[in-house]
Write a protein that holds these residues in place. Structure first.
Motif, PDB file in Angstrom:
ATOM      1  N   LEU A   1       2.492  -1.831   1.222  1.00 49.12           N
ATOM      2  CA  LEU A   1       1.528  -1.253   2.203  1.00 49.12           C
ATOM      3  C   LEU A   1       0.362  -0.459   1.588  1.00 49.12           C
ATOM      4  O   LEU A   1      -0.730  -0.606   1.935  1.00 49.12           O
ATOM      5  N   THR A   2       0.732   0.498   0.548  1.00 48.78           N
ATOM      6  CA  THR A   2      -0.042   1.231   0.238  1.00 48.78           C
ATOM      7  C   THR A   2      -1.213   0.453  -0.749  1.00 48.78           C
ATOM      8  O   THR A   2      -2.250   0.680  -0.723  1.00 48.78           O
ATOM      9  N   SER A   3      -0.879  -0.546  -1.524  1.00 50.63           N
ATOM     10  CA  SER A   3      -1.446  -1.082  -2.407  1.00 50.63           C
ATOM     11  C   SER A   3      -2.515  -2.140  -1.528  1.00 50.63           C
ATOM     12  O   SER A   3      -3.669  -2.425  -1.995  1.00 50.63           O
ATOM     13  N   LEU A   4      -2.037  -2.559  -0.489  1.00 50.02           N
ATOM     14  CA  LEU A   4      -2.702  -3.334   0.534  1.00 50.02           C
ATOM     15  C   LEU A   4      -3.808  -2.578   1.182  1.00 50.02           C
ATOM     16  O   LEU A   4      -5.062  -2.965   1.533  1.00 50.02           O
ATOM     17  N   ILE A   5      -3.520  -1.400   1.645  1.00 52.67           N
ATOM     18  CA  ILE A   5      -4.407  -0.503   2.572  1.00 52.67           C
ATOM     19  C   ILE A   5      -5.264   0.404   1.787  1.00 52.67           C
ATOM     20  O   ILE A   5      -6.528   0.504   1.901  1.00 52.67           O
ATOM     21  N   PHE A   6      -4.572   1.186   0.978  1.00 53.89           N
ATOM     22  CA  PHE A   6      -5.122   2.222   0.164  1.00 53.89           C
ATOM     23  C   PHE A   6      -5.738   1.935  -1.294  1.00 53.89           C
ATOM     24  O   PHE A   6      -6.530   2.691  -1.773  1.00 53.89           O
ATOM     25  N   SER A   7      -5.510   0.643  -1.646  1.00 56.40           N
ATOM     26  CA  SER A   7      -5.713   0.056  -3.027  1.00 56.40           C
ATOM     27  C   SER A   7      -5.780   1.144  -3.933  1.00 56.40           C
ATOM     28  O   SER A   7      -4.617   1.396  -4.615  1.00 56.40           O
ATOM     29  N   LYS A   8      -6.895   1.823  -4.363  1.00 60.01           N
ATOM     30  CA  LYS A   8      -6.863   2.661  -5.577  1.00 60.01           C
ATOM     31  C   LYS A   8      -6.120   4.060  -5.428  1.00 60.01           C
ATOM     32  O   LYS A   8      -5.584   4.762  -6.386  1.00 60.01           O
ATOM     33  N   LEU A   9      -5.923   4.489  -4.147  1.00 58.83           N
ATOM     34  CA  LEU A   9      -5.416   5.533  -3.818  1.00 58.83           C
ATOM     35  C   LEU A   9      -3.803   5.594  -3.919  1.00 58.83           C
ATOM     36  O   LEU A   9      -3.066   6.376  -3.425  1.00 58.83           O
ATOM     37  N   ALA A  10      -3.226   4.147  -3.929  1.00 60.04           N
ATOM     38  CA  ALA A  10      -1.844   3.841  -3.789  1.00 60.04           C
ATOM     39  C   ALA A  10      -0.947   4.829  -4.414  1.00 60.04           C
ATOM     40  O   ALA A  10      -0.162   5.366  -3.620  1.00 60.04           O
ATOM     41  N   ILE A  11      -1.150   5.303  -5.653  1.00 58.75           N
ATOM     42  CA  ILE A  11       0.067   5.990  -6.218  1.00 58.75           C
ATOM     43  C   ILE A  11      -0.173   7.296  -5.709  1.00 58.75           C
ATOM     44  O   ILE A  11       0.942   8.175  -5.635  1.00 58.75           O
ATOM     45  N   PHE A  12      -1.390   7.911  -5.195  1.00 55.89           N
ATOM     46  CA  PHE A  12      -1.197   9.433  -4.641  1.00 55.89           C
ATOM     47  C   PHE A  12      -0.580   9.269  -3.317  1.00 55.89           C
ATOM     48  O   PHE A  12       0.330  10.379  -2.948  1.00 55.89           O
ATOM     49  N   ILE A  13      -0.566   8.186  -2.701  1.00 54.87           N
ATOM     50  CA  ILE A  13      -0.134   8.283  -1.310  1.00 54.87           C
ATOM     51  C   ILE A  13       1.436   8.119  -1.456  1.00 54.87           C
ATOM     52  O   ILE A  13       2.283   8.611  -0.733  1.00 54.87           O
TER      53      ILE A  13
ATOM     54  N   PHE B   1      -3.055  -2.427  10.646  1.00 57.10           N
ATOM     55  CA  PHE B   1      -3.037  -0.958  10.354  1.00 57.10           C
ATOM     56  C   PHE B   1      -4.697  -0.516  10.050  1.00 57.10           C
ATOM     57  O   PHE B   1      -5.465  -1.354   9.505  1.00 57.10           O
ATOM     58  N   ASP B   2      -4.879   0.918  10.322  1.00 55.62           N
ATOM     59  CA  ASP B   2      -6.133   1.315   9.653  1.00 55.62           C
ATOM     60  C   ASP B   2      -5.425   2.336   8.820  1.00 55.62           C
ATOM     61  O   ASP B   2      -4.093   2.629   8.850  1.00 55.62           O
ATOM     62  N   ALA B   3      -6.085   3.100   8.176  1.00 54.67           N
ATOM     63  CA  ALA B   3      -5.648   4.104   7.048  1.00 54.67           C
ATOM     64  C   ALA B   3      -4.649   5.216   7.665  1.00 54.67           C
ATOM     65  O   ALA B   3      -3.822   5.390   7.241  1.00 54.67           O
ATOM     66  N   LYS B   4      -4.895   5.677   8.703  1.00 51.37           N
ATOM     67  CA  LYS B   4      -4.305   6.775   9.391  1.00 51.37           C
ATOM     68  C   LYS B   4      -3.087   6.141  10.016  1.00 51.37           C
ATOM     69  O   LYS B   4      -2.000   6.764   9.765  1.00 51.37           O
ATOM     70  N   SER B   5      -2.983   5.056  10.653  1.00 53.60           N
ATOM     71  CA  SER B   5      -1.876   4.484  11.164  1.00 53.60           C
ATOM     72  C   SER B   5      -0.832   3.860  10.111  1.00 53.60           C
ATOM     73  O   SER B   5       0.382   4.032  10.121  1.00 53.60           O
ATOM     74  N   ALA B   6      -1.491   3.712   8.928  1.00 57.66           N
ATOM     75  CA  ALA B   6      -0.799   3.116   7.923  1.00 57.66           C
ATOM     76  C   ALA B   6       0.230   4.258   7.393  1.00 57.66           C
ATOM     77  O   ALA B   6       1.532   4.140   7.182  1.00 57.66           O
ATOM     78  N   PHE B   7      -0.697   5.376   6.960  1.00 58.25           N
ATOM     79  CA  PHE B   7       0.104   6.377   6.401  1.00 58.25           C
ATOM     80  C   PHE B   7       1.295   7.107   7.365  1.00 58.25           C
ATOM     81  O   PHE B   7       2.504   7.412   7.145  1.00 58.25           O
ATOM     82  N   CYS B   8       0.926   7.098   8.946  1.00 55.05           N
ATOM     83  CA  CYS B   8       1.944   7.501   9.778  1.00 55.05           C
ATOM     84  C   CYS B   8       3.192   6.343   9.863  1.00 55.05           C
ATOM     85  O   CYS B   8       4.316   6.868   9.997  1.00 55.05           O
ATOM     86  N   PHE B   9       2.772   5.297   9.678  1.00 52.59           N
ATOM     87  CA  PHE B   9       3.967   4.246   9.803  1.00 52.59           C
ATOM     88  C   PHE B   9       4.780   4.452   8.463  1.00 52.59           C
ATOM     89  O   PHE B   9       5.969   4.601   8.803  1.00 52.59           O
TER      90      PHE B   9
END
Lengths: 74, 700
Positions: free
Chosen positions: B441-453, B600-608
């Motif tokens: 999910l993180t690489s799908l939605i946050f791409s480059k930020l994935a590792i931080f998430i 998802f959007d970024a916010k809901s993906a993080f909450c999920f």
């Protein structure tokens, strides 16, 4: 003098164990009994627990438990 | 024929067990890895059964797994006792040996870690020791399989000879008198229970209540015994338990003087390594560095690379399979079942195998080296502040791998309170089954930020665990921390064999999960999303059986930002196994990543993801919690409150955290509630006790 009062690299001989219950039995099982020689190796970064050396091995004891062991410095 | 393996913690019982039986039980360089008895059969003679028992320091036990060992010894009547002694720590190990010899069962001693003893330049005069203890002693090095053949030969010899052992007399003076008088009184009771009356008498003199209960002594007998013990105390001017222990250790000191030549006590190497790893200032930074290095290697450097490679080749395989099915004009429904239902979800999980096995491999190096005990040592002060102890750190660390063994390893914790809190907190440590969801999910939605998430997710699990533990300590689970006594094992080089064993275990477990529970559940999900209640194929998935159920629960998740029925369905399926959250999403979206992205959007993906970090563990973990807590109500409370914590945290995050005004209001409110509570606490508590958990702080 209590075991916790010894400084690092100082040794003492156990005179009395004043703890009760399961801690007491545990201490005895681990070989801490009258006349056992104990050396303080080091303290954890926050000062507690204490690493001690006795009967050829290393053991970790908390400061508050070490306070219940009376020793004579040697 | 039954052989019981008995010895101190971390003296290598399980390593020897694996040698003798050819099995692959988990071992590590940390006291108390084995918490359950394990039964195997001798490799070359299947008639001989070998039982591996949790390590104990004496036969007066107090933690659950130690009671198990003693009960096995005195109630199960094993035919032979195989006592393992750590040769580098012979003095303390002999304390248990002397007690075992009191049991009057056929006994043989394996003197383990002879190689380390030689490295230190020490030696043991084995024939002299045999003469004193009057048992056969075999020097071995279990980790290198040295001396095992001799040991097996001697075991068989003892079985064939079947003659009673010569007794040794350890005791003298006043203790001797007391033991004999007490043994005489309890002789009938001991005979009924089929244990040595001398052994029982010794335990009674040491105030062992379990033994007094077990023998069912009547009041008169207890009175006489008390008198005997009191007169011994007065004559010796010592407590009765100390008198017995002193007697044993005096005997041991004499033995050691005669049989052990000591050059060095502990290896200089261990001392040198400890100077750095448990350094006053560097200990914590080094620990954090090691942990981040492990995660970096397994997620990026090695594991990440292999995972990408694997998933690419799986993708190619999938298209080949699809082409093949289309070419042969298979039914569309069958094709969908094979590709979307089974294949897609299977490969999405299997491609994470390298990542998970590398993570496990590296964690097992830490475990085998002896570093874990050091971590427990310097983390104790911090953990005590939140109501736990250094020992509970190890189960939590195991929890990053899998909750099931982590929850089982809480048995080594002495206090029940600590055990309960640790069990409750373990699911907050993101287990390896959640890695596929995070990464996907993180690489799908946050791409480059994935590792931080991902780092943020791991940290939020830990932070919530700390907050929960503090809350439990202050409000529900009062009580003082239990004494903390932990043996510090020397550093040992992890053996290749053991590391291979750990990795093999993990890969096997991973594959069997993928092909059983995850495979079946994704096919099940596929069926439920294809048909309606009349078992007709649905055009629109939102009319399927699955959608109806999911829509029923989705209002719960609406305030958290993920109210779509597919999302709630994925969350619910995570109860079967955490990986199924991902496979369900894939099945529902026909393996189309863009469709998932649109949910998802970024916010809901993080909450999920945050909700997934915190909510109820999978069914395997729940049943382990149940068997450890031994109560359905407590398990239920545990699960419901985990769900509640996950819901509240995600709710706060989704609705307040992204909005600065609301955040400020929230902070003010918490401040008011906290100060209000303090005032109320001061007023309500009218106790006059010296140690009241509620107000003792204010009194100070």
């Amino acid at each position: 003098m209590r075991l916790s009062d010894l400084k690092i690299n100082e040794s003492g001989v156990v005179l009395k164990i004043s703890s009760i219950g399961s801690l007491r039995r545990r201490l005895l099982d681990m070989g801490i009994t009258n006349n056992t020689e104990i050396k303080i190796i080091k303290r954890a970064p926050l000062g507690d627990p204490i690493e001690i050396f006795l009967r050829g091995y290393e053991l970790i004891v908390r400061e508050e438990d070490a306070k219940l062991i009376e020793v004579k410095k040697i | 024929m039954k052989i019981a393996l008995i010895g101190n913690q971390n003296c290598g019982k399980t390593t020897l067990f694996n040698c003798l039986t050819g099995s692959y039980q988990h071992v590590g360089n940390f006291p108390g890895i084995t918490v359950e008895k394990k039964i195997g059969r001798l490799k070359h003679d299947k008639n001989i059964e070998i039982v591996d028992l949790p390590g104990i320091y004496s036969l007066s036990p107090y933690s659950a797994e130690e009671i198990l060992t003693r009960d096995f010894l005195i109630k199960n009547n094993s035919d032979i006792i195989l006592n393992i002694i750590d040769a580098t720590n012979i003095e303390r190990n002999l304390y248990l040996t002397l007690q075992i010899l009191e049991l009057n069962l056929p006994t043989i001693i394996a003197l383990n870690m002879i190689d380390e003893l030689k490295l230190l330049g020490n030696s043991v005069n084995i024939s002299e020791l045999e003469n004193i203890l009057k048992v056969k002693i075999i020097p071995i090095t279990a980790s290198k399989k040295e001396g095992i053949a001799d040991l097996i030969y001697e075991i068989k010899k003892i079985i064939q000879e079947n003659k009673p052992r010569e007794k040794i007399d350890v005791c003298n003076g006043e203790v001797h008198k007391a033991i004999h008088s007490v043994a005489h009184i309890i002789e009938d009771h001991a005979q009924k229970k089929n244990i040595s009356s001398r052994f029982a008498a010794l335990k009674i003199i040491q105030n062992d209540e379990l033994m007094i209960d077990y023998l069912k002594l009547d009041n008169d007998e207890i009175k006489i015994i008390d008198e005997i013990i009191n007169s011994m105390k007065n004559n010796l001017n010592k407590e009765s338990d100390i008198a017995v222990v002193d007697m044993y250790y005096n005997f041991i000191e004499k033995i050691c003087k005669n049989c052990v030549i000591k050059n060095k006590n502990i290896s200089q190497k261990s001392i040198d390594i400890d100077k750095i790893l448990t350094h006053k200032f560097f200990a914590l930074p080094i620990f954090l560095l090691i942990m981040s290095l492990i995660f970096f290697i397994s997620f990026y450097l090695v594991g990440g690379f292999l995972t990408n490679l694997l998933s690419l080749s799986f993708e190619v395989l999938k298209y080949k399979l699809q082409d093949f099915l289309i070419k042969h004009k298979t039914n569309e429904l069958v094709r969908s079942l094979v590709i979307d239902g089974a294949f897609q979800s299977l490969i999405s999980i299997l491609s994470f195998l390298p990542m998970v096995s590398v993570l496990f491999f590296l964690l097992s190096i830490l475990e085998d080296s002896g570093y874990m005990a050091r971590v427990a040592f310097f983390m104790d002060a911090f953990l005590r502040k939140i109501g736990l102890s250094g020992k509970s750190f190890v189960p939590m660390l195991i929890g990053f791998g899998c909750s099931v063994p982590a929850i089982m390893s809480t048995r080594t914790l002495l206090s029940n309170r600590e055990k309960k809190i640790t069990i409750f907190l373990i699911p907050f440590m993101s287990c390896s089954a959640k890695i596929p969801i995070y990464i996907f999910l993180t690489s799908l939605i946050f791409s480059k930020l994935a590792i931080f998430i991902i780092i943020l997710l791991y940290l939020s699990g830990i932070i919530i665990a700390v907050i929960t533990s503090l809350f439990l300590k202050k409000n529900i689970m009062h009580g003082k921390p239990m004494p903390f006594l932990l043996e510090l094992p020397p550093y040992r080089m992890p053996t290749k064999k053991n590391l291979a064993l750990h990795a093999r275990d993990k890969i096997k477990d991973f594959l069997s999960r993928a092909f059983s529970i995850i495979f079946v559940s994704s096919i099940f999900i596929w069926i439920l999303e294809k048909f309606d209640f009349h078992f007709r194929i649905v055009e629109d998935k939102s009319n399927s059986i699955l959608a109806c159920f999911s829509k029923f629960i989705s209002p719960i998740f609406k305030p958290l930002g993920f109210g779509h029925w597919m999302q709630s369905c994925a969350i619910a399926s995570g109860l079967i196994a955490k990986e199924t959250v991902l496979t369900t999403l894939l099945v529902l979206c026909n393996g189309d990543n863009n469709k998932i992205k649109n949910l998802f959007d970024a916010k809901s993906a993080f909450c999920f993801l945050l909700f997934i970090v915190l909510y109820t563990p999978c069914i395997a973990a729940i049943s382990t919690i149940h068997s450890e807590l031994k109560s359905t109500t407590k398990t239920f409370i545990c699960i419901v409150s985990q769900l509640f914590i996950a819901w509240i945290t995600t709710f706060v995050f989704y609705n307040i955290f992204f909005d600065i005004d609301k955040l400020l209001v929230m902070l003010m409110l918490t401040f008011f509630v906290l100060s209000f509570k303090k005032i109320i606490n001061k007023k309500i508590c009218t106790c006059h006790k010296n140690h009241c958990d509620r107000c003792h702080k204010n009194k100070k």
